[in-house]
Design a protein around this motif. Structure first.
Motif, PDB file in Angstrom:
ATOM      1  N   SER A 161       0.833  -1.201   0.000  1.00  7.61           N
ATOM      2  CA  SER A 161       0.000   0.000   0.000  1.00  7.61           C
ATOM      3  C   SER A 161       0.867   1.250   0.000  1.00  7.61           C
ATOM      4  CB  SER A 161      -0.913  -0.002   1.236  1.00  7.61           C
ATOM      5  OG  SER A 161      -0.145  -0.056   2.417  1.00  7.61           O
ATOM      6  N   SER A 162       0.336   2.302  -0.540  1.00  7.29           N
ATOM      7  CA  SER A 162       1.057   3.570  -0.627  1.00  7.29           C
ATOM      8  C   SER A 162       0.666   4.443   0.555  1.00  7.29           C
ATOM      9  CB  SER A 162       0.727   4.284  -1.937  1.00  7.29           C
ATOM     10  OG  SER A 162       1.355   5.544  -2.003  1.00  7.29           O
ATOM     11  N   VAL A 163       1.362   4.267   1.669  1.00  7.02           N
ATOM     12  CA  VAL A 163       1.122   5.039   2.886  1.00  7.02           C
ATOM     13  C   VAL A 163       2.464   5.560   3.386  1.00  7.02           C
ATOM     14  CG1 VAL A 163      -0.966   3.776   3.536  1.00  7.02           C
ATOM     15  CG2 VAL A 163       1.270   2.928   4.299  1.00  7.02           C
ATOM     16  N   ALA A 164       2.408   6.664   4.117  1.00  9.59           N
ATOM     17  CA  ALA A 164       3.625   7.241   4.662  1.00  9.59           C
ATOM     18  C   ALA A 164       4.246   6.257   5.668  1.00  9.59           C
ATOM     19  CB  ALA A 164       3.313   8.577   5.326  1.00  9.59           C
ATOM     20  N   PRO A 165       5.531   6.105   5.695  1.00  9.60           N
ATOM     21  CA  PRO A 165       6.531   6.810   4.861  1.00  9.60           C
ATOM     22  C   PRO A 165       6.888   6.055   3.582  1.00  9.60           C
ATOM     23  CG  PRO A 165       7.664   5.598   6.572  1.00  9.60           C
ATOM     24  CD  PRO A 165       6.207   5.274   6.731  1.00  9.60           C
ATOM     25  N   PHE A 166       6.018   5.125   3.135  1.00  6.97           N
ATOM     26  CA  PHE A 166       6.295   4.310   1.941  1.00  6.97           C
ATOM     27  C   PHE A 166       5.370   4.701   0.786  1.00  6.97           C
ATOM     28  CE2 PHE A 166       7.125   1.682   5.738  1.00  6.97           C
ATOM     29  CZ  PHE A 166       8.490   1.505   5.611  1.00  6.97           C
ATOM     30  N   GLU A 167       5.228   5.976   0.603  1.00  9.77           N
ATOM     31  CA  GLU A 167       4.381   6.445  -0.487  1.00  9.77           C
ATOM     32  C   GLU A 167       5.072   6.223  -1.833  1.00  9.77           C
ATOM     33  OE1 GLU A 167       1.939  10.054   1.738  1.00  9.77           O
ATOM     34  OE2 GLU A 167       3.529  10.502   0.308  1.00  9.77           O
ATOM     35  N   TRP A 168       4.254   5.912  -2.834  1.00  3.56           N
ATOM     36  CA  TRP A 168       4.794   5.669  -4.173  1.00  3.56           C
ATOM     37  C   TRP A 168       5.247   6.999  -4.786  1.00  3.56           C
ATOM     38  CZ3 TRP A 168       0.936   1.781  -6.839  1.00  3.56           C
ATOM     39  CH2 TRP A 168       0.870   0.615  -6.058  1.00  3.56           C
ATOM     40  N   GLU A 169       6.309   6.929  -5.558  1.00  2.00           N
ATOM     41  CA  GLU A 169       6.860   8.127  -6.173  1.00  2.00           C
ATOM     42  C   GLU A 169       6.001   8.561  -7.367  1.00  2.00           C
ATOM     43  OE1 GLU A 169      10.991   7.982  -7.076  1.00  2.00           O
ATOM     44  OE2 GLU A 169      11.472   6.658  -5.391  1.00  2.00           O
ATOM     45  N   ASP A 170       6.212   9.799  -7.764  1.00  4.04           N
ATOM     46  CA  ASP A 170       5.515  10.329  -8.935  1.00  4.04           C
ATOM     47  C   ASP A 170       6.290   9.941 -10.200  1.00  4.04           C
ATOM     48  OD1 ASP A 170       3.804  11.640 -10.582  1.00  4.04           O
ATOM     49  OD2 ASP A 170       4.501  13.670 -10.077  1.00  4.04           O
ATOM     50  N   ASN A 171       6.513   8.664 -10.334  1.00  9.00           N
ATOM     51  CA  ASN A 171       7.235   8.105 -11.486  1.00  9.00           C
ATOM     52  C   ASN A 171       6.807   6.644 -11.612  1.00  9.00           C
ATOM     53  OD1 ASN A 171       8.970   7.206 -13.458  1.00  9.00           O
ATOM     54  ND2 ASN A 171      10.847   7.900 -12.441  1.00  9.00           N
ATOM     55  N   ILE A 172       6.034   6.366 -12.662  1.00  9.30           N
ATOM     56  CA  ILE A 172       5.482   5.014 -12.761  1.00  9.30           C
ATOM     57  C   ILE A 172       6.576   3.964 -12.979  1.00  9.30           C
ATOM     58  CG2 ILE A 172       3.268   5.852 -13.625  1.00  9.30           C
ATOM     59  CD1 ILE A 172       4.160   5.110 -16.435  1.00  9.30           C
ATOM     60  N   ASN A 173       7.776   4.381 -13.414  1.00 14.58           N
ATOM     61  CA  ASN A 173       8.863   3.418 -13.570  1.00 14.58           C
ATOM     62  C   ASN A 173       9.321   2.859 -12.227  1.00 14.58           C
ATOM     63  OD1 ASN A 173       8.960   3.676 -16.353  1.00 14.58           O
ATOM     64  ND2 ASN A 173      10.427   5.365 -16.293  1.00 14.58           N
ATOM     65  N   LYS A 174       9.048   3.584 -11.142  1.00 16.69           N
ATOM     66  CA  LYS A 174       9.477   3.139  -9.826  1.00 16.69           C
ATOM     67  C   LYS A 174       8.327   2.601  -8.980  1.00 16.69           C
ATOM     68  CE  LYS A 174      13.393   6.323  -9.740  1.00 16.69           C
ATOM     69  NZ  LYS A 174      14.095   7.409  -8.990  1.00 16.69           N
ATOM     70  N   TRP A 175       7.195   2.419  -9.593  1.00 13.48           N
ATOM     71  CA  TRP A 175       6.088   1.833  -8.859  1.00 13.48           C
ATOM     72  C   TRP A 175       6.320   0.341  -8.637  1.00 13.48           C
ATOM     73  CZ3 TRP A 175       0.703   3.919 -10.876  1.00 13.48           C
ATOM     74  CH2 TRP A 175       0.620   5.277 -10.566  1.00 13.48           C
ATOM     75  N   PRO A 176       6.017  -0.139  -7.447  1.00 17.12           N
ATOM     76  CA  PRO A 176       6.158  -1.583  -7.216  1.00 17.12           C
ATOM     77  C   PRO A 176       5.032  -2.356  -7.892  1.00 17.12           C
ATOM     78  CG  PRO A 176       5.246  -0.544  -5.275  1.00 17.12           C
ATOM     79  CD  PRO A 176       5.562   0.577  -6.236  1.00 17.12           C
ATOM     80  N   LEU A 177       5.205  -3.631  -8.010  1.00 16.99           N
ATOM     81  CA  LEU A 177       4.174  -4.492  -8.587  1.00 16.99           C
ATOM     82  C   LEU A 177       3.113  -4.756  -7.526  1.00 16.99           C
ATOM     83  CD1 LEU A 177       3.097  -6.278 -10.871  1.00 16.99           C
ATOM     84  CD2 LEU A 177       4.544  -8.124  -9.976  1.00 16.99           C
ATOM     85  N   CYS A 178       1.900  -4.326  -7.819  1.00 13.48           N
ATOM     86  CA  CYS A 178       0.809  -4.490  -6.861  1.00 13.48           C
ATOM     87  C   CYS A 178       0.313  -5.923  -6.902  1.00 13.48           C
ATOM     88  CB  CYS A 178      -0.329  -3.530  -7.202  1.00 13.48           C
ATOM     89  SG  CYS A 178      -1.645  -3.536  -5.973  1.00 13.48           S
ATOM     90  N   LYS A 179       0.368  -6.612  -5.752  1.00 12.17           N
ATOM     91  CA  LYS A 179      -0.026  -8.013  -5.675  1.00 12.17           C
ATOM     92  C   LYS A 179      -1.486  -8.200  -5.270  1.00 12.17           C
ATOM     93  CE  LYS A 179       4.693  -9.303  -4.410  1.00 12.17           C
ATOM     94  NZ  LYS A 179       5.557  -9.953  -3.388  1.00 12.17           N
ATOM     95  N   GLU A 180      -2.080  -7.164  -4.671  1.00 12.06           N
ATOM     96  CA  GLU A 180      -3.479  -7.259  -4.239  1.00 12.06           C
ATOM     97  C   GLU A 180      -4.150  -5.908  -4.471  1.00 12.06           C
ATOM     98  OE1 GLU A 180      -6.115  -8.431  -0.254  1.00 12.06           O
ATOM     99  OE2 GLU A 180      -3.917  -8.490  -0.219  1.00 12.06           O
ATOM    100  N   THR A 181      -5.205  -5.911  -5.267  1.00  9.98           N
ATOM    101  CA  THR A 181      -5.875  -4.665  -5.668  1.00  9.98           C
ATOM    102  C   THR A 181      -7.370  -4.768  -5.383  1.00  9.98           C
ATOM    103  OG1 THR A 181      -4.264  -4.348  -7.426  1.00  9.98           O
ATOM    104  CG2 THR A 181      -6.281  -3.050  -7.554  1.00  9.98           C
ATOM    105  N   SER A 182      -7.937  -3.669  -4.884  1.00  9.78           N
ATOM    106  CA  SER A 182      -9.388  -3.582  -4.674  1.00  9.78           C
ATOM    107  C   SER A 182      -9.992  -2.822  -5.845  1.00  9.78           C
ATOM    108  CB  SER A 182      -9.700  -2.872  -3.351  1.00  9.78           C
ATOM    109  OG  SER A 182      -9.183  -1.556  -3.368  1.00  9.78           O
ATOM    110  N   LYS A 183     -11.071  -3.319  -6.410  1.00  7.47           N
ATOM    111  CA  LYS A 183     -11.696  -2.699  -7.565  1.00  7.47           C
ATOM    112  C   LYS A 183     -12.530  -1.480  -7.132  1.00  7.47           C
ATOM    113  CE  LYS A 183     -10.235  -5.533 -10.724  1.00  7.47           C
ATOM    114  NZ  LYS A 183      -9.368  -5.081 -11.829  1.00  7.47           N
ATOM    115  N   PRO A 184     -12.530  -0.430  -7.943  1.00  9.04           N
ATOM    116  CA  PRO A 184     -13.350   0.757  -7.602  1.00  9.04           C
ATOM    117  C   PRO A 184     -14.829   0.482  -7.841  1.00  9.04           C
ATOM    118  CG  PRO A 184     -12.318   1.060  -9.720  1.00  9.04           C
ATOM    119  CD  PRO A 184     -11.770  -0.240  -9.171  1.00  9.04           C
TER     120      PRO A 184
END
Length: 757
Positions: free
Chosen positions: A452-475
């Motif tokens: 999850s993207s929560v402080a202090p492990f927020e995702w950067e504003d660069n999709i190249n550095k986004w981790p691979l999401c293993k569990e996603t909730s649908k909107p």
């Protein structure tokens, strides 16, 4: 009390002495072993005795110039060889027990009488014994029908007394042992059955054939026949004295034949020496040189058989798993209508390099463990190409079809604005946390649970550095603002080629270009394409290639069937012959060391060339042949001609290395390393003390040269890598025509391939 206190230190001192003595013994053993390995060990008395006994056991293989050792030479036999008691020997007043005979005369074909059990030192097969029996019966009957030769008698005809039938029988019987006395060389205590009418005749013949002085009176030079009696050996009976063994013509022929059949590897000769018709100088073959030649081991080529077997198995497995590439010397173009991520069928073109050797494809050989520098170290040019792809992917966004049929990640020019919506975050339409890099089809920081993207492990504003999401909730389906999370993804990352290229496409397209499809990923930056392309053991770090073991795994792979046949022919004819001289350990060091050194040089000067096969190792073996001629220069009749004959084929092979599909850098460096290591560990013959000192100095210099060359190659490959060498490819392949070296060319200075879908 004082003695009791001082006892423990004495015990401890004794243990220390024993430990010191054991360490000294181990140190001496290691020292002698290393010295013997390099041919510098001193000859110990027990080793001298061992070699002396070995020479007599295998004297058939030590015949020089086709001459059998003289009978008198056997008087120098070592005392450790036991003498054989002969129960058929005649004893008495005029006995010849005091005369010494050769150990060869201990073999006899007489069979025992009076029921003595027959026992042989070796047991033949039933078929062989049957054949020998039939052969003996046939030869005996043939001899009985013939008139006996008077010159073959061991007694004077005038000394015979008795009727004619007895004389005829004696003549025939005298001829029988002469004809068949060597047919069964292992029978010692046996005699042919004697007829009662002839037993007295044999005793008379023996008495008349031996003079009072104990010397034979026959004009033929042979002794009289032994008395056909069994008698226990008397004290002092430790030798055999049988007639008919002076000339030893038959045993001479058998020994000569066995010497030729043993196929013993002679120093300075071998298969190549016999092929080039080399010969020794008789004036240099003194006793000192002959002793060194006799003491050389004739090894079994275990390593040659093992490495050849492994190479054959690897080729069979590679063809069975990956199949055969298109056969030819250019390229094969495939075209087909393929479904693309935009769900449209388009004509797609795919170009594949042919394989002249009838074997697997380049990409498959890399996956199997071929020599390929980008899989062995982080490559600057490969990283530059990947950075181009990631810079383009950073500006991509989710392309959503308006009819709701699907979506895929693409740059702006690949997303048609007619039927699609390019959902891109920007300064006016920011994403969560005011992000401008995105969107990504199927992935969003607001909906990812792990991680999850929560402080202090927020995702950067660069999709190249986004981790691979293993569990996603649908909107929520009613929300239309986050369509990139609810659409069906029609394109995923696909790694293809041999330079780490990646594109977002369908599985059908990925299979068409023989790529690796990642169903679980959303972006190319989330997968390691070099890891997929290299295969084998995964990298210790995802994007840091470190498969250095390709330096030796490539030695067991081959580009095709023709390549394998050439390797097998070379190893069976030349390498196997050389291993008979060097032994398995030395041959393994030469083969693997030359092969690794050759691969290192190839990785440095032509890093993007895919190579397999033991080219450097084979040239290391050729270097051993060259060194062997130089080491035996003084004992060859025409040494200059021998050097020229071995040099010309090697130069021809180097010229062939200028053709495509052949790695000349591996040949050259493997040959240089092979010369150095061959001078260091190849068995040699010295011609005096000064020559021995010179060769010892050569061993030290050669070992230093091997270490220096290997360290230099490692530094050029890993520490201060040489990424570009503009003229180095011309040493590997000369472009006589425009497309002559096309298969050798790899354009590594590429731009971005991310949008080439």
């Amino acid at each position: 009390m004082q003695r009791q206190i001082s006892a423990p230190p004495a015990t401890a001192q004794g243990e220390n002495v024993r430990q010191t003595s054991t360490l000294k013994k181990i140190g001496r053993s290691v020292k002698h072993s290393v010295a013997d390995f390099f041919g510098l060990g001193d000859e110990l008395p027990d080793q001298n005795s061992r070699w002396q006994n070995r020479r007599y056991r295998y004297y058939g293989g030590k015949i020089k110039d086709g001459k059998l050792p003289r009978v008198t030479d056997f008087d120098e036999l070592d005392s450790s060889i036991p003498h054989i008691y002969d129960p058929l020997r005649v004893h008495g007043k005029h006995s010849m027990a005091s005369q010494r005979t050769t150990p060869l005369s201990s073999t006899s074909t007489y069979r025992s009488i009076r029921g003595f059990p027959q026992r042989r030192t070796r047991k033949d097969s039933v078929l062989k014994m049957t054949f020998k029996g039939l052969q003996t019966i046939t030869s005996t009957r043939k001899k009985l029908r013939q008139k006996p030769d008077i010159h073959s008698r061991s007694y004077a005809p005038a000394s015979l007394a008795g009727d004619v039938s007895e004389i005829d029988f004696a003549d025939s019987y005298a001829a029988m042992p002469h004809e068949d006395q060597f047919s069964l060389v292992d029978d010692v205590f046996y005699d042919e059955p004697v007829f009662p009418a002839a037993e007295k005749m044999l005793e008379t013949l023996h008495e008349e054939a031996i003079a009072p002085s104990g010397a034979a009176t026959s004009g033929s030079g042979d002794s009289g026949l032994p008395k056909a009696r069994w008698k226990w050996p008397e004290p002092g009976m430790d030798e055999v004295d049988l007639p008919g063994f002076a000339r030893m013509e038959r045993i001479r022929a058998k020994i000569l034949n066995s010497a030729q059949e043993r196929d013993r590897r002679q120093y300075g000769m071998g298969f190549v020496g016999r092929l080039f018709n080399r010969s020794y100088r008789s004036d240099r073959m003194d006793s000192y040189v002959k002793k060194q030649l006799d003491e050389m081991d004739d090894h079994r080529p275990f390593f040659t058989y093992w490495v050849t077997f492994v190479q054959i198995v690897c080729f069979i497995v590679s063809v069975a798993v990956y199949r055969i590439a298109p056969i030819g010397s250019s390229e094969t173009v495939y075209t087909e209508f393929i479904k693309k991520p935009n769900l449209a069928y388009e004509m797609t073109r795919y170009v594949e390099t042919d394989n002249l050797w009838i074997g697997p494809r380049q990409a498959d050989l890399i996956h199997l463990g071929a020599k390929y520098s980008p899989c062995m170290r982080p490559d600057r040019e490969i990283i530059k190409g990947l950075n181009f792809d990631r810079a383009e992917e950073k500006e991509s966004a989710c392309c959503i079809r308006d009819d709701g049929s699907g979506c895929f990640q693409a740059v702006s020019k690949k997303c048609s604005k007619t039927l699609n919506t390019w959902d891109k975050w920007n300064a006016t339409n920011t994403g969560p946390g005011k992000r401008t890099s995105g969107t990504v089809c199927g992935q969003d920081p607001r909906y990812c649970k792990n991680p999850s993207s929560v402080a202090p492990f927020e995702w950067e504003d660069n999709i190249n550095k986004w981790p691979l999401c293993k569990e996603t909730s649908k909107p929520n389906a009613t929300i239309q603002t986050d369509r990139h999370m609810s659409c069906e993804i029609s394109g995923r990352p696909c790694c293809h080629g041999i330079q780490g290229e990646c594109m977002i496409t369908t599985r059908e397209h990925c299979n068409f270009v023989r790529g690796y499809y990642h169903e679980e990923a959303f972006l190319c930056s989330q997968v390691s394409c070099m890891k997929d392309i290299c295969g084998m053991i995964p990298f210790s770090e995802q994007n840091t290639p470190d498969q250095f073991y390709r330096l030796w795994t490539s030695l067991f792979l081959h580009g095709g069937l023709f390549h394998l046949i050439i390797t097998i022919g070379f190893q069976i004819l030349i390498m196997r012959d050389m291993e008979k001289l060097t032994g398995a350990i030395r041959m393994a060091i030469i083969y693997m060391g030359s092969g690794i050194a050759g691969n290192l040089a190839s990785c440095i000067f032509v890093p993007y060339q895919v190579d397999v096969g033991p080219a450097g190792a084979q040239f290391g073996i050729l270097a051993c042949l060259f060194v062997e001629v130089l080491q035996s220069f003084q004992m060859l009749k025409k040494p200059g001609l021998a050097v020229l004959k071995i040099t010309i084929p090697i130069l021809v092979l180097f010229l062939l290395g200028l053709l495509p599909w052949i790695d000349n850098w591996a040949h050259t460096c493997g040959f240089i390393f092979g010369i150095l290591i061959a001078f260091a560990i190849l068995p040699y013959v010295s011609f005096g003390q000064w020559d021995r000192r010179r060769k010892i100095i050569g061993i030290v210099i050669s070992l230093g040269g091997c270490i220096l060359l290997f360290v230099l190659l490692v530094l050029l490959f890993y520490v201060v890598p040489l990424y570009s060498c503009p003229g180095c490819q011309y040493f590997d392949c000369i472009p006589f025509t425009e497309n002559f070296c096309k298969n050798m060319e790899i354009n590594i200075n590429r731009e971005s391939t991310y949008s080439n879908v």
